[in-house]
Design an enzyme around this catalytic site. Structure first.
Site: not given
Ligand code: CA
Length: 643
Positions: A335, A366
């Site tokens: 994340d 990400e």
């Protein structure tokens, strides 16, 4: 000490050298005869260890004063078999005493408030020693993003009530819609779909759901509390620290038996609250700070961890390795990876590669931050622009592909290629080439660095986004959805989709459903039945990919096998040359995307082609149509021809 003074202290070479602890034995080291407790707390004046019989309530049955040992570690050895004993610490720093669980804990009581000593061998389900996932090289890496509770919350799922929303729902076989024996749900559905990995939204212990209360609470779980312990609300008993561990292992085992790998969504970039176990054991050390010493907030969640600080980076790396080793995890999705430094990500890649079969373990994340990050100078953030510095088997979510196909995620009415957008042909061609084809100020080294996707848990579901841009004509929405899927599955990156995209999943127009009721978030198994023809289209696209190695190879060479063809406005056409391996079903594929609202007659050269897919469906085992010279490509559709 002020926060600013802590920041200055942690930046000194003396602090770094004196308090670098190299061993991998922090936490509660269980042995049958004794347990050794080790807590890294270099700034503490005193540390007290409390032992309890229960995970909450009551006074400690014993209190111990650990001794300060090397590199700022406090250490105590307690005789006896301590399996199932709960514990916490009282850490005094600068005259202030804070109670804290162990940040290095591998087990905990309800809501993760106290840590637990665990003999992990006692948490293994039957057959765990033989459990393994070996990816089938004849199949594409197809990643399916799923939330544990979403999967089985629906009462019509046919899954037994006590397992609904839990890890154990995945251990059920033979379930059908409403238990009527007609339409497979649950694991049987997943197996038939053909995905090879599930990517689970956070299953480590998070803080936003009260584990003591069962029922209608919901959160995606991006609020870490105990990084190395499973979340308790998905366990059938969140009070007994062993149950969540055993049941998560049972879930992993069930996936592996089904031939499906398990990717874990890891959220090391921030903690649920600033007053975390990290903060209570070594104030400010694990966090990036502004000049005035306050928490910087690159995560948009109030704080961001400082992966470039040695012990914070070591923590993240050993946590990943722990999950892999103890829970047999097959991949990690980071994340807000842009908050981590490139050096750490590459180190983790190397460490995973060194494990048996480790090169197959997926790593992606990400490549952005949520807000301004204050990474220390001299380190590179793992953002998209730094892809050339990341190892080629560290992939990133490609927002460029996502937005080119369906339109911007934040501007609901802005369309992409499939739903009325214009001038996007070049970006679609780059999507096909996994952004290896040219320099946009960034580019990928190889398709192995690109996750190709058009929907994930964030923002609108694909169906809801298409509804926002195109209205409610089902026929049109289905054509757009199929075209979007065809682009994902004929592009060179690694295909990924949100659970339910394949059956027109809707969250009723809610774009940020992180804490919306489970009724909004859960998979609607009646809808899966209703839109089963769309699902069949996805199954067919996966089968085409599996039948054609040139779409599954993600190395630098694979991009060279694409030859773009001339095509009118609103269209993209290309050929993909096969690798001519025995297992390839076709020598060449010819792919045409038509985003226009009219039927277009497109020339096809060199002989007779099988129509493998068109706007209606996919037929590869029973080819219904062949074409030569030209093909009529229907409005808003893709055709895939094979020869
Ligand atoms: Ca929890």
């Amino acid at each position: 000490m002020t926060p600013k003074e802590w920041k200055q202290l942690f930046s000194t070479e003396t602090f770094r050298k004196t308090f670098s602890y190299q061993k991998d034995d922090l936490g509660a080291g269980y042995e049958k005869e004794r347990t050794t407790f080790k807590l890294w707390s270099p700034t503490a004046d005193a540390v007290k260890l409390n032992l309890y019989r229960a995970g909450e309530g009551g006074a400690p049955y014993e209190t111990i004063m650990p001794k300060r040992a090397e590199a700022g570690v406090y250490e105590a050895s307690v005789d006896g078999d301590l399996h199932g004993v709960y514990y916490d610490y009282e850490v005094t720093v600068d005259g202030v005493c804070a109670r804290t669980a162990d940040p290095y804990a591998i087990a905990c009581g309800v809501n993760g408030e106290r840590s637990m000593v665990a003999d992990l061998t006692r948490t293994n389900p039957d057959g765990w020693e033989a459990d393994a996932f070996v990816p089938d090289k004849e199949k594409e890496t197809v990643i399916y993003e799923l939330h544990v509770k979403d999967f089985s919350y629906d009462a019509d799922s046919g899954i037994r009530p006590e397992y609904r929303g839990k890890y154990l729902a995945f251990t059920e076989n033979g379930t059908t819609l409403r238990g009527e024996g007609m339409f497979p749900t649950g694991m049987d559905y997943l197996k038939a779909l053909g995905v090879t990995y599930v990517h689970l939204l956070p299953v480590f212990d998070y803080g936003s759901v009260d584990e003591r209360v069962d029922g209608g609470q919901f959160n995606w779980g991006y609020d870490p509390k105990n990084y190395n312990v499973p979340e308790g609300s998905y366990a059938t008993d969140p009070f007994d620290g062993c149950v969540r561990i055993r049941e998560l292992k049972q879930m992993v085992q069930a996936f592996h038996k089904a031939g499906i790998g398990v990717v874990m969504d890891v959220v090391y970039n921030h903690t649920y609250v600033e007053d975390s176990w990290f903060q209570r054991t070594v104030p400010y050390y694990y966090y990036r700070q502004r000049e005035d010493g306050s928490f910087s907030d690159g995560s948009g969640c109030g704080n961001e961890t400082a992966s470039e600080r040695e012990m914070a980076g070591r923590y993240i790396k050993s946590s990943v390795l722990y999950w892999q080793r103890e829970y047999h995890i097959d991949g990690f999705r980071f994340d807000l990876m842009g908050l981590h430094n490139v050096e750490l990500m590459n180190e983790i890649r190397d460490a995973l590669d060194a494990l048996p079969g480790g090169k197959d373990i997926l790593m992606y994340g990400e490549p952005w931050t949520a807000d301004v990050s204050l990474m220390e100078e001299g380190f590179r953030p793992a953002v998209k622009a730094n892809l050339p510095y990341l190892k080629d088997r560290i992939a990133v979510f490609c927002d460029n592909t996502r937005d080119a196909v369906k339109g911007h995620v934040f501007y609901a009415k802005e369309p992409g290629f499939v739903n009325g957008g214009e001038g996007l042909e070049e970006h679609i061609r780059s999507s096909v080439a996994a952004w290896c084809d040219r320099d946009y100020g960034w580019n990928a080294k190889s398709p192995s660095q690109i996750i190709t996707y058009v929907s994930a848990h964030d923002n609108y579901t694909l169906w809801d986004k298409l509804t926002e841009t195109s209205g409610s004509d089902e026929d049109e929405l289905l054509r757009e959805n199929k075209l979007a899927a065809a682009i994902v599955f004929t592009s060179q990156g690694i295909p990924f989709f949100q659970a339910g995209e394949e059956f027109a999943r809707t969250k009723k127009g809610i774009s940020d459903s992180y804490n919306a009721p489970p009724e909004i978030n859960c998979l609607d198994w009646n809808r899966a039945y209703k839109y089963r023809e769309l699902t069949a289209y996805y199954q067919g696209l996966i089968a085409i990919r599996n039948g054609f190695a040139a779409l599954r190879e993600h190395d630098e060479e694979s991009v060279k096998r694409i030859q773009f063809q001339d095509a009118p406005k609103g269209m993209v056409a290309f050929r993909v040359e096969g690798i001519h391996r025995k297992q390839d079903r076709w020598e060449t594929l010819y792919v045409i995307y038509n985003s226009r609202t009219d039927t277009v007659r497109m020339p096809v050269a060199e002989g007779v082609w099988d129509v493998l897919a068109d706007g209606e469906g996919v037929n590869i085992d029973d080819v219904k149509r062949q074409v030569s010279e030209y093909i009529n490509v229907m409005p808003k559709s893709a055709v895939i021809l094979g020869r």
